[in-house]
Design a protein around this motif. Structure first.
Motif, PDB file in Angstrom:
ATOM      1  N   ALA A   1      23.101 -17.216  33.887  1.00 23.55           N
ATOM      2  CA  ALA A   1      23.160 -18.479  34.628  1.00 23.55           C
ATOM      3  C   ALA A   1      24.581 -19.011  34.686  1.00 23.55           C
ATOM      4  CB  ALA A   1      22.232 -19.513  33.970  1.00 23.55           C
ATOM      5  N   TYR A   2      25.290 -18.968  33.546  1.00 24.23           N
ATOM      6  CA  TYR A   2      26.680 -19.428  33.509  1.00 24.23           C
ATOM      7  C   TYR A   2      27.551 -18.557  34.418  1.00 24.23           C
ATOM      8  CZ  TYR A   2      26.242 -22.838  29.675  1.00 24.23           C
ATOM      9  OH  TYR A   2      25.934 -23.930  28.909  1.00 24.23           O
ATOM     10  N   GLY A   3      27.290 -17.260  34.405  1.00 23.16           N
ATOM     11  CA  GLY A   3      28.078 -16.355  35.238  1.00 23.16           C
ATOM     12  C   GLY A   3      27.946 -16.688  36.715  1.00 23.16           C
ATOM     13  N   GLN A   4      26.732 -17.046  37.147  1.00 20.11           N
ATOM     14  CA  GLN A   4      26.518 -17.412  38.540  1.00 20.11           C
ATOM     15  C   GLN A   4      27.207 -18.732  38.872  1.00 20.11           C
ATOM     16  OE1 GLN A   4      25.152 -15.531  40.841  1.00 20.11           O
ATOM     17  NE2 GLN A   4      25.490 -17.073  42.453  1.00 20.11           N
ATOM     18  N   LEU A   5      27.129 -19.699  37.967  1.00 25.03           N
ATOM     19  CA  LEU A   5      27.808 -20.982  38.177  1.00 25.03           C
ATOM     20  C   LEU A   5      29.314 -20.787  38.284  1.00 25.03           C
ATOM     21  CD1 LEU A   5      25.768 -23.181  35.672  1.00 25.03           C
ATOM     22  CD2 LEU A   5      25.882 -23.548  38.137  1.00 25.03           C
ATOM     23  N   HIS A   6      29.863 -19.887  37.470  1.00 26.85           N
ATOM     24  CA  HIS A   6      31.293 -19.604  37.501  1.00 26.85           C
ATOM     25  C   HIS A   6      31.672 -18.926  38.834  1.00 26.85           C
ATOM     26  CE1 HIS A   6      35.310 -18.572  36.216  1.00 26.85           C
ATOM     27  NE2 HIS A   6      35.069 -17.271  36.397  1.00 26.85           N
ATOM     28  N   ALA A   7      30.830 -17.988  39.281  1.00 28.00           N
ATOM     29  CA  ALA A   7      31.107 -17.275  40.524  1.00 28.00           C
ATOM     30  C   ALA A   7      31.086 -18.230  41.724  1.00 28.00           C
ATOM     31  CB  ALA A   7      30.073 -16.170  40.735  1.00 28.00           C
ATOM     32  N   GLU A   8      30.248 -19.273  41.659  1.00 28.67           N
ATOM     33  CA  GLU A   8      30.162 -20.223  42.756  1.00 28.67           C
ATOM     34  C   GLU A   8      31.199 -21.335  42.654  1.00 28.67           C
ATOM     35  OE1 GLU A   8      26.181 -21.710  43.105  1.00 28.67           O
ATOM     36  OE2 GLU A   8      25.298 -19.729  43.398  1.00 28.67           O
ATOM     37  N   GLY A   9      31.972 -21.360  41.552  1.00 30.86           N
ATOM     38  CA  GLY A   9      33.040 -22.340  41.411  1.00 30.86           C
ATOM     39  C   GLY A   9      32.622 -23.660  40.806  1.00 30.86           C
ATOM     40  N   PHE A  10      31.408 -23.721  40.251  1.00 25.43           N
ATOM     41  CA  PHE A  10      30.960 -24.976  39.653  1.00 25.43           C
ATOM     42  C   PHE A  10      31.476 -25.162  38.230  1.00 25.43           C
ATOM     43  CE2 PHE A  10      27.950 -24.585  43.129  1.00 25.43           C
ATOM     44  CZ  PHE A  10      27.821 -25.887  43.563  1.00 25.43           C
ATOM     45  N   ILE A  11      31.744 -24.083  37.520  1.00 22.66           N
ATOM     46  CA  ILE A  11      32.262 -24.198  36.153  1.00 22.66           C
ATOM     47  C   ILE A  11      33.446 -23.254  35.983  1.00 22.66           C
ATOM     48  CG2 ILE A  11      29.978 -24.811  35.264  1.00 22.66           C
ATOM     49  CD1 ILE A  11      29.839 -22.011  33.992  1.00 22.66           C
ATOM     50  N   ASP A  12      34.306 -23.575  35.017  1.00 17.81           N
ATOM     51  CA  ASP A  12      35.404 -22.706  34.589  1.00 17.81           C
ATOM     52  C   ASP A  12      35.071 -22.172  33.208  1.00 17.81           C
ATOM     53  OD1 ASP A  12      36.952 -23.196  36.880  1.00 17.81           O
ATOM     54  OD2 ASP A  12      37.711 -25.081  36.031  1.00 17.81           O
ATOM     55  N   ARG A  13      35.443 -20.914  32.960  1.00 18.02           N
ATOM     56  CA  ARG A  13      35.168 -20.303  31.657  1.00 18.02           C
ATOM     57  C   ARG A  13      36.508 -19.868  31.054  1.00 18.02           C
ATOM     58  NH1 ARG A  13      29.878 -16.735  31.452  1.00 18.02           N
ATOM     59  NH2 ARG A  13      29.795 -17.860  29.466  1.00 18.02           N
ATOM     60  N   ARG A  14      36.780 -20.329  29.840  1.00 19.25           N
ATOM     61  CA  ARG A  14      38.038 -20.034  29.171  1.00 19.25           C
ATOM     62  C   ARG A  14      37.736 -19.285  27.876  1.00 19.25           C
ATOM     63  NH1 ARG A  14      39.632 -26.364  29.424  1.00 19.25           N
ATOM     64  NH2 ARG A  14      39.320 -26.641  31.686  1.00 19.25           N
ATOM     65  N   VAL A  15      38.346 -18.124  27.750  1.00 16.01           N
ATOM     66  CA  VAL A  15      38.128 -17.301  26.568  1.00 16.01           C
ATOM     67  C   VAL A  15      38.565 -18.067  25.328  1.00 16.01           C
ATOM     68  CG1 VAL A  15      38.729 -15.153  25.398  1.00 16.01           C
ATOM     69  CG2 VAL A  15      38.466 -15.188  27.893  1.00 16.01           C
ATOM     70  N   GLY A  16      37.681 -18.167  24.361  1.00 12.66           N
ATOM     71  CA  GLY A  16      37.973 -18.858  23.119  1.00 12.66           C
ATOM     72  C   GLY A  16      37.760 -20.350  23.170  1.00 12.66           C
ATOM     73  N   SER A  17      37.567 -20.917  24.362  1.00 13.46           N
ATOM     74  CA  SER A  17      37.398 -22.369  24.465  1.00 13.46           C
ATOM     75  C   SER A  17      36.008 -22.766  24.946  1.00 13.46           C
ATOM     76  CB  SER A  17      38.440 -22.966  25.429  1.00 13.46           C
ATOM     77  OG  SER A  17      39.748 -22.739  24.946  1.00 13.46           O
ATOM     78  N   GLY A  18      35.358 -21.880  25.721  1.00 12.48           N
ATOM     79  CA  GLY A  18      34.017 -22.185  26.204  1.00 12.48           C
ATOM     80  C   GLY A  18      33.976 -22.403  27.699  1.00 12.48           C
TER      81      GLY A  18
ATOM     82  N   ASN B   1       9.052 -24.201  40.755  1.00 15.02           N
ATOM     83  CA  ASN B   1      10.125 -23.233  40.549  1.00 15.02           C
ATOM     84  C   ASN B   1       9.642 -21.929  39.916  1.00 15.02           C
ATOM     85  OD1 ASN B   1      11.922 -25.263  41.425  1.00 15.02           O
ATOM     86  ND2 ASN B   1      12.033 -26.112  39.345  1.00 15.02           N
ATOM     87  N   SER B   2       8.330 -21.761  39.810  1.00 14.67           N
ATOM     88  CA  SER B   2       7.792 -20.620  39.072  1.00 14.67           C
ATOM     89  C   SER B   2       8.127 -19.271  39.700  1.00 14.67           C
ATOM     90  CB  SER B   2       6.267 -20.758  38.942  1.00 14.67           C
ATOM     91  OG  SER B   2       5.666 -20.796  40.235  1.00 14.67           O
ATOM     92  N   ALA B   3       8.453 -19.267  40.993  1.00 15.99           N
ATOM     93  CA  ALA B   3       8.773 -17.998  41.643  1.00 15.99           C
ATOM     94  C   ALA B   3      10.174 -17.507  41.299  1.00 15.99           C
ATOM     95  CB  ALA B   3       8.637 -18.139  43.165  1.00 15.99           C
ATOM     96  N   PHE B   4      11.015 -18.383  40.742  1.00  9.67           N
ATOM     97  CA  PHE B   4      12.393 -18.016  40.437  1.00  9.67           C
ATOM     98  C   PHE B   4      12.507 -17.469  39.016  1.00  9.67           C
ATOM     99  CE2 PHE B   4      12.909 -21.700  43.402  1.00  9.67           C
ATOM    100  CZ  PHE B   4      13.355 -20.967  44.490  1.00  9.67           C
ATOM    101  N   PRO B   5      13.399 -16.510  38.774  1.00  8.46           N
ATOM    102  CA  PRO B   5      13.671 -16.045  37.401  1.00  8.46           C
ATOM    103  C   PRO B   5      14.239 -17.183  36.558  1.00  8.46           C
ATOM    104  CG  PRO B   5      14.605 -14.538  39.042  1.00  8.46           C
ATOM    105  CD  PRO B   5      14.161 -15.757  39.782  1.00  8.46           C
ATOM    106  N   LEU B   6      14.150 -17.049  35.238  1.00  8.44           N
ATOM    107  CA  LEU B   6      14.598 -18.117  34.342  1.00  8.44           C
ATOM    108  C   LEU B   6      16.069 -18.459  34.540  1.00  8.44           C
ATOM    109  CD1 LEU B   6      12.796 -17.145  30.994  1.00  8.44           C
ATOM    110  CD2 LEU B   6      12.327 -19.127  32.451  1.00  8.44           C
ATOM    111  N   HIS B   7      16.919 -17.419  34.706  1.00  4.78           N
ATOM    112  CA  HIS B   7      18.350 -17.710  34.814  1.00  4.78           C
ATOM    113  C   HIS B   7      18.661 -18.496  36.097  1.00  4.78           C
ATOM    114  CE1 HIS B   7      18.283 -14.032  37.339  1.00  4.78           C
ATOM    115  NE2 HIS B   7      19.376 -14.527  37.901  1.00  4.78           N
ATOM    116  N   ILE B   8      17.877 -18.277  37.166  1.00  3.99           N
ATOM    117  CA  ILE B   8      18.081 -19.035  38.401  1.00  3.99           C
ATOM    118  C   ILE B   8      17.682 -20.489  38.195  1.00  3.99           C
ATOM    119  CG2 ILE B   8      17.271 -19.318  40.776  1.00  3.99           C
ATOM    120  CD1 ILE B   8      19.201 -17.048  40.505  1.00  3.99           C
ATOM    121  N   ARG B   9      16.597 -20.718  37.479  1.00  2.74           N
ATOM    122  CA  ARG B   9      16.160 -22.091  37.221  1.00  2.74           C
ATOM    123  C   ARG B   9      17.211 -22.855  36.416  1.00  2.74           C
ATOM    124  NH1 ARG B   9       9.937 -21.191  35.165  1.00  2.74           N
ATOM    125  NH2 ARG B   9       9.755 -19.084  36.029  1.00  2.74           N
TER     126      ARG B   9
END
Length: 496
Positions: free
Chosen positions: A67-84, A19-27
């Protein structure tokens, strides 16, 4: 927070050299996504705070945030202000982990059509990527004039530029159709024009096209017995009934075809060098077959797969050149005369079939790549193809003689070779008390590939034995392989 095992999984993604060719946030993003897909992180599961995870992984908080932002954009995680951040409630639909109400996997029987199931069970055609003695039908590629081919290809790219990168016409590049027509007219006695040539990827594609275009499901086709396995499988996959016509030392028994109790509108044969026996169809049988096709309004599919390599006398002219009724479809290929990777074959068609076959071809793969077509056209026009064939004909004739001598010296107790006038393989009858499949399996374990004869017969009494290809192997390679094969026979006979 993650469990220790989950955190270790993410850390592994960070340090893995793959995975060395990928940036850290992608890994990080892909590691967490994989945990979700594997069902390790389930729906609603809270993820570590970005600051905490960044500290555990020894990376910046911005890296984890990205990394979290990309996961959220792809629908894998939900982000709630104040909750995490939490694993998305949709994640269970993405998980690979089976759940209680998952749909059972389908069997091949329910997944495929009847035609698809027949093709699957038939096993396809075995493709040998790295030839070992004695694979049949494989040419010698170590002697191919690569510098000449490379020079001609550079000329094509210089002359055509980006145009050579575009899609070609489905019938094939005109330059190659002209070169092929001139070549088979001169060398095979054909009656060809560029307008009647259809360039394809292989003779197998040509046969499959004929199966689809000439007959309907349930109709019959006459075939040599034994016959080329790739043709029979293509016809059977199209739902056709293959009617076997016996072969003798003079080729297809045309009288048996004409007097058959059943009728068929197509016959498939390899008259110049019958596969697998090596017999050449006699002139009188060729003329009788042409008259039969004219009277029955039937088609003759003439497979001329390796006629360039004839070692005794002049090769017989092709049936197509004798057929004044235009009922013959001539099939040729360059994968045996040049190299398998060239992926160029062709059909010489009657006028009435050119447009239908060309249109049908567009539904398969559209067109053949222009660059190798244009390179091959120049290779033929400049005389390099003819020179290469003449060179390989001498080499193959010498290797055939060597192999015959080796068989007579080391295998005379076990097989009887039928020495052909041409081609790239020898037909060997098995005469010892060992089953064909036992010999094939034992030889394969020793690094020798034999092509069994039994599978090539449709009759109830096939000839046991195998084909020994000789074109791709030097005398030294064949000597070692034949001695090893003799050892295989001796070992098997001791066990009997």
């Amino acid at each position: 927070m993650f469990k220790s095992s989950q955190l270790e999984t993410v850390k592994t993604w960070l340090v893995n050299p793959i995975n060395s060719a990928f940036p850290l946030h992608i890994r990080i993003q892909r590691a967490i996504k994989q945990l979700i897909l594997d069902g390790v992180l389930t729906s609603g599961k809270p993820l570590p705070a970005t600051r905490a995870l960044a500290k555990s992984l020894a990376v910046s908080r911005d890296t984890v945030e990205t990394a979290y932002g990309q996961l959220h954009a792809e629908g894998f995680i939900d982000r709630r202000v104040g909750s995490g951040s939490f694993v998305s409630m949709r994640a269970h639909r993405l998980s690979k982990r089976p759940v209680q109400h998952s749909i059972p996997s389908e069997s091949h029987e329910t997944m495929l059509s009847q035609r698809g199931m027949a093709m699957f069970l038939d096993g396809g055609i075995k493709n040998f990527s790295a030839p070992r003695p004695f694979i049949q039908g494989v040419p010698e590629t170590r002697n191919f004039p690569l510098p000449v081919w490379e020079r001609l290809e550079r000329q094509v790219l210089k002359e055509y530029g980006h145009l050579a990168l575009q899609a070609g016409p489905p019938q094939g590049m005109e330059a190659l159709r002209c070169a092929v027509a001139d070549y088979i007219n001169l060398e095979r006695g054909a009656r060809a024009t560029p307008e009647r040539i259809l360039i394809l990827t292989s003779s197998q594609q040509a046969i499959a096209l004929c199966a689809q275009m000439l007959l309907d499901t349930g109709e019959r086709i006459f075939m040599e017995d034994p016959a080329y396995h790739g043709a029979r499988k293509a016809f059977e996959a199209a739902g056709l009934e293959c009617i076997p016509i016996p072969v003798d030392k003079h080729g297809l028994q045309v009288d048996a075809l004409c007097n058959s109790s059943v009728s068929a509108r197509v016959v498939f044969l390899s008259p110049s060098h019958q596969f697998p026996t090596g017999a050449t169809l006699t002139l009188d049988r060729r003329l009788t077959l042409i008259e039969w096709a004219a009277q029955q309004k039937a088609w003759i599919i003439e497979d001329d797969y390796d006629s360039e390599f004839h070692y005794a006398g002049k090769p017989t002219a092709c049936i197509q050149g004798m057929d004044r009724y235009e009922r013959t479809i001539y099939v040729g290929t360059f994968t045996k005369s040049l190299f398998p990777g060239v992926r160029i074959g062709y059909m010489l068609l009657p006028d009435s079939l050119v447009e239908p076959m060309t249109r049908a071809r567009t539904l398969l793969d559209g067109h053949s790549a222009p660059i190798p077509q244009l390179t091959l056209a120049r290779f033929i026009e400049a005389g390099h193809f003819g020179a290469h064939v003449r060179s390989m004909r001498l080499i193959y004739a010498g290797r055939l003689n060597v192999l015959v001598q080796l068989i007579e010296k080391h295998l005379f107790e076990y097989v009887i070779p039928i020495v052909p006038d041409g081609g790239m393989q020898i037909f060997c009858k098995l005469v010892c008390e060992i089953s064909e499949q036992t010999v094939i399996d034992s030889a394969r374990r020793e690094g020798i590939d034999l092509f069994g004869l039994t599978a090539l017969y449709a009759s109830a009494q096939p000839q046991a034995g195998f084909l020994l290809g000789f074109a791709a192997y030097t005398p030294m390679e064949m000597d070692a392989a034949i001695k090893l094969l003799a050892k295989v026979f001796r070992t098997l006979l001791r066990k009997e």
